[in-house]
Design an enzyme around this catalytic site. Sequence first.
Site, PDB file in Angstrom:
ATOM      1  N   ARG A 211       9.332  -6.458  11.383  1.00 42.24           N
ATOM      2  CA  ARG A 211      10.632  -5.401  11.065  1.00 42.24           C
ATOM      3  C   ARG A 211      11.030  -6.087  10.452  1.00 42.24           C
ATOM      4  O   ARG A 211      11.703  -7.086  10.779  1.00 42.24           O
ATOM      5  CB  ARG A 211      11.438  -5.067  12.421  1.00 42.24           C
ATOM      6  CG  ARG A 211      10.718  -4.407  13.431  1.00 42.24           C
ATOM      7  CD  ARG A 211      11.411  -4.549  14.889  1.00 42.24           C
ATOM      8  NE  ARG A 211      11.467  -6.062  15.220  1.00 42.24           N
ATOM      9  CZ  ARG A 211      12.422  -6.432  16.802  1.00 42.24           C
ATOM     10  NH1 ARG A 211      12.932  -5.416  16.948  1.00 42.24           N
ATOM     11  NH2 ARG A 211      12.089  -6.929  16.959  1.00 42.24           N
TER      12      ARG A 211
ATOM     13  N   ASN B 282       2.761   2.157  14.881  1.00 45.71           N
ATOM     14  CA  ASN B 282       4.341   2.962  13.928  1.00 45.71           C
ATOM     15  C   ASN B 282       4.154   4.292  14.511  1.00 45.71           C
ATOM     16  O   ASN B 282       5.292   4.963  14.644  1.00 45.71           O
ATOM     17  CB  ASN B 282       3.592   2.501  12.552  1.00 45.71           C
ATOM     18  CG  ASN B 282       4.449   1.027  12.022  1.00 45.71           C
ATOM     19  OD1 ASN B 282       4.344   0.301  12.752  1.00 45.71           O
ATOM     20  ND2 ASN B 282       3.837   1.181  10.644  1.00 45.71           N
TER      21      ASN B 282
ATOM     22  N   LYS C 100      -3.041  -0.082  14.297  1.00 50.93           N
ATOM     23  CA  LYS C 100      -1.745  -0.603  13.260  1.00 50.93           C
ATOM     24  C   LYS C 100      -0.882   1.559  12.822  1.00 50.93           C
ATOM     25  O   LYS C 100       0.086   1.290  13.255  1.00 50.93           O
ATOM     26  CB  LYS C 100      -1.915  -1.367  11.867  1.00 50.93           C
ATOM     27  CG  LYS C 100      -0.627  -1.016  10.990  1.00 50.93           C
ATOM     28  CD  LYS C 100       0.363  -1.983  11.327  1.00 50.93           C
ATOM     29  CE  LYS C 100       1.683  -2.249  10.491  1.00 50.93           C
ATOM     30  NZ  LYS C 100       2.782  -2.681  11.048  1.00 50.93           N
TER      31      LYS C 100
ATOM     32  N   CYS D 153       7.187   1.780   5.888  1.00 48.15           N
ATOM     33  CA  CYS D 153       6.196   1.895   6.559  1.00 48.15           C
ATOM     34  C   CYS D 153       6.313   3.186   7.960  1.00 48.15           C
ATOM     35  O   CYS D 153       5.281   3.729   6.642  1.00 48.15           O
ATOM     36  CB  CYS D 153       6.291   0.777   7.853  1.00 48.15           C
ATOM     37  SG  CYS D 153       6.503  -0.922   6.853  1.00 48.15           S
TER      38      CYS D 153
ATOM     39  N   PHE E  39       3.820  -6.427  12.107  1.00 46.29           N
ATOM     40  CA  PHE E  39       4.419  -5.495  12.812  1.00 46.29           C
ATOM     41  C   PHE E  39       5.779  -6.401  12.983  1.00 46.29           C
ATOM     42  O   PHE E  39       6.583  -5.446  13.416  1.00 46.29           O
ATOM     43  CB  PHE E  39       3.737  -5.928  14.874  1.00 46.29           C
ATOM     44  CG  PHE E  39       2.258  -5.466  14.853  1.00 46.29           C
ATOM     45  CD1 PHE E  39       1.981  -3.631  15.001  1.00 46.29           C
ATOM     46  CD2 PHE E  39       1.041  -6.326  15.003  1.00 46.29           C
ATOM     47  CE1 PHE E  39       0.751  -3.578  15.252  1.00 46.29           C
ATOM     48  CE2 PHE E  39       0.270  -5.699  15.037  1.00 46.29           C
ATOM     49  CZ  PHE E  39      -0.535  -4.634  15.389  1.00 46.29           C
TER      50      PHE E  39
ATOM     51  N   THR F 166       1.036  -1.396  -0.025  1.00 42.55           N
ATOM     52  CA  THR F 166      -0.001  -0.117  -0.041  1.00 42.55           C
ATOM     53  C   THR F 166       0.695   1.329   0.011  1.00 42.55           C
ATOM     54  O   THR F 166       0.668   1.508   0.802  1.00 42.55           O
ATOM     55  CB  THR F 166      -0.857   0.003   1.028  1.00 42.55           C
ATOM     56  OG1 THR F 166      -0.285   0.119   2.335  1.00 42.55           O
ATOM     57  CG2 THR F 166      -1.788  -1.040   1.364  1.00 42.55           C
TER      58      THR F 166
HETATM   59  C1  UGA Z   1       8.170  -0.564  11.251  1.00 43.38           C
HETATM   60  C2  UGA Z   1       7.812  -1.373  12.714  1.00 43.38           C
HETATM   61  O1  UGA Z   1       9.082  -1.174  14.123  1.00 43.38           O
HETATM   62  C3  UGA Z   1       7.128  -2.679  12.833  1.00 43.38           C
HETATM   63  O2  UGA Z   1       6.744  -3.338  13.537  1.00 43.38           O
HETATM   64  C4  UGA Z   1       5.677  -2.670  11.807  1.00 43.38           C
HETATM   65  O3  UGA Z   1       5.433  -3.691  11.369  1.00 43.38           O
HETATM   66  C5  UGA Z   1       6.692  -2.496  10.070  1.00 43.38           C
HETATM   67  O4  UGA Z   1       7.353  -1.108  10.787  1.00 43.38           O
HETATM   68  C6  UGA Z   1       5.869  -1.910   9.612  1.00 43.38           C
HETATM   69  O5  UGA Z   1       4.656  -1.286   9.039  1.00 43.38           O
HETATM   70  O6  UGA Z   1       6.103  -2.914   8.230  1.00 43.38           O
HETATM   71  P1  UGA Z   1      10.548  -1.460   9.971  1.00 43.38           P
HETATM   72  O7  UGA Z   1      10.058  -0.787   8.991  1.00 43.38           O
HETATM   73  O8  UGA Z   1      10.787  -2.708   8.962  1.00 43.38           O
HETATM   74  O9  UGA Z   1       9.447  -1.847  11.429  1.00 43.38           O
HETATM   75  O10 UGA Z   1      11.833  -1.286  10.768  1.00 43.38           O
HETATM   76  P2  UGA Z   1      11.779  -0.344  12.693  1.00 43.38           P
HETATM   77  O11 UGA Z   1      12.991  -1.158  12.686  1.00 43.38           O
HETATM   78  O12 UGA Z   1      11.173  -0.171  12.837  1.00 43.38           O
HETATM   79  O13 UGA Z   1      13.018   0.925  11.501  1.00 43.38           O
HETATM   80  C7  UGA Z   1      12.138   2.082  11.635  1.00 43.38           C
HETATM   81  C8  UGA Z   1      13.090   3.793  11.257  1.00 43.38           C
HETATM   82  O14 UGA Z   1      13.894   4.286  12.214  1.00 43.38           O
HETATM   83  C9  UGA Z   1      14.509   2.702  10.826  1.00 43.38           C
HETATM   84  O15 UGA Z   1      14.778   3.914   9.579  1.00 43.38           O
HETATM   85  C10 UGA Z   1      15.846   2.555  11.981  1.00 43.38           C
HETATM   86  O16 UGA Z   1      16.836   3.084  11.708  1.00 43.38           O
HETATM   87  C11 UGA Z   1      15.445   4.130  12.794  1.00 43.38           C
HETATM   88  N1  UGA Z   1      15.067   3.811  13.591  1.00 43.38           N
HETATM   89  C12 UGA Z   1      14.258   2.506  15.533  1.00 43.38           C
HETATM   90  C13 UGA Z   1      15.990   4.675  15.326  1.00 43.38           C
HETATM   91  O17 UGA Z   1      16.116   5.562  14.123  1.00 43.38           O
HETATM   92  N2  UGA Z   1      15.534   4.622  16.128  1.00 43.38           N
HETATM   93  C14 UGA Z   1      15.474   3.992  16.677  1.00 43.38           C
HETATM   94  O18 UGA Z   1      15.727   3.624  18.633  1.00 43.38           O
HETATM   95  C15 UGA Z   1      14.563   2.919  16.153  1.00 43.38           C
END
Ligand code: UGA
Length: 442
Positions: free
Chosen positions: A151, A205, A201, A257, A149, A84
């Site tokens: 990652r 996020n 959801k 996401c 959810f 999406t």
């Molecule tokens: C995110 C959510 O964490 C998942 O729970 C969700 O299922 C997913 O989106 C989705 O909607 O499909 P994701 O995008 O794979 O997962 O990655 P994250 O680990 O959440 O990281 C997202 C971004 O935040 C990355 O760029 C990461 O570097 C950044 N981040 C994360 C930070 O800058 N600081 C943090 O403490 C954590």
Amino acid sequence: MKLGIFGVGYVGLVTAVCLADKGHSIFIHDTAKEKIATLQSGGVPIFEEGLEQILHQNRNRLSFTHDARKVISECEIIFICTGTPQDEKGNADLSQVESAVNEITSHSLSDKIIVIKSTVPPGTTEQMEQLANKQTSATNFLFVHNPEFLRQGKAVYDFMNPSRIILGASDKKAQEILKNIYSAWDAPILQTDSKSAELLKYAANSFLAMKISYINMISQLSDSLGTNIDDIASGIGLDPRIGSDFLKTGIGFGGSCFPKDLKALENAAADNGVELPFIGQTLDINEKQGDFFFEKIKAYGEDLKNKKITMLGLSFKPKTDDIRSAPSIVLSEKLLNEGARVTAFDPLVRDFPIEGVHMVHSFESAIIDTDITVIVTEWDDFNQLFRAENMKRMKQPPVIFDGRNMFTLEEVRRIADQHPLHYESIGRPKVSSLGVKKQIFV
Ligand code: UGA
């Protein structure tokens, strides 16, 4: 059970192999013919830790097909896991979900349960259920929203160890069937209506993204006060009411996401006449965090023209090859606009869309003779940056901008005692050997 999957992106493929691992027979369809062909020939179209192994272990329970009708005729329950993406107005583009629903409802000869796993705005599942059941009275379609959810980078682990399973539906029977499938997992199951599940959801996020923007906002003040944001984040996170996760400062969040989901939520709220100021500010702070880091590099270099700048890491986070909305994209454009010669290395990313970025295939060649090394993604591979042989590879003395605070200040100070260097990170004091700047930019 025989279960169908429409869409083999991160969510679809991981859902498919993990359900197969629990003993179900899975029929998988995607409109992208090359993805299905890759899977049929034993390949895996995306990189995800542990995915290839679990896929091969369950090969006999997985069928990949170009033929959507085969999935529809074989399966009573079909999971829709299509993308999406964001449309030009920032709304969730539902066309892939809609066409999957149309395909299923127009070719079904028996009743189906359609499980929407894709992230969709509140009200979508309900509307699709009404539309599907209006088309024909011969077959009945029950819809469930079952948000995911997981990652990226930890997708298989997250799917197998979920913190919760959400089943949103108007019909209890469909929820009970899904509950039965998920009884193989050890996680609380929350049953609600589909609209609440959809908003849940987006709200989850947005909350995580808000935590990141919050700590990034504080990091800018910490930077100017000369305090240590990592200690501050640890101290905040020790309060169990706050928690330590998603308080790691950096150059901003990216990925497929958070940026798109926040925008879609903001738009969905606006359509209902509701303002969500936190959401807009979370996105705004995120954008400014990238600018803030770039300005630091610029302020140090003064004139970046023809300087060799090495970007370490391009993916939006480690352990994935995904560069969607990655901070590396905007940063590389800004550096190129300053006339810098930008070289980049990422352990997994091979194609980078920004023209002018010189991609190299090893860490060592990336840092050779570089004027400024910039850590963009905190891959473990870059832990070796301060080894003596690598310090010698960079122009002397090495200048490092760490956009992810990969190294503790103690580590860097210890190195600086033995080898002159200039190190800047986010929300923490610089570590600089006297006179470094003069030596480099004379
Ligand atoms: C995110 C959510 O964490 C998942 O729970 C969700 O299922 C997913 O989106 C989705 O909607 O499909 P994701 O995008 O794979 O997962 O990655 P994250 O680990 O959440 O990281 C997202 C971004 O935040 C990355 O760029 C990461 O570097 C950044 N981040 C994360 C930070 O800058 N600081 C943090 O403490 C954590």
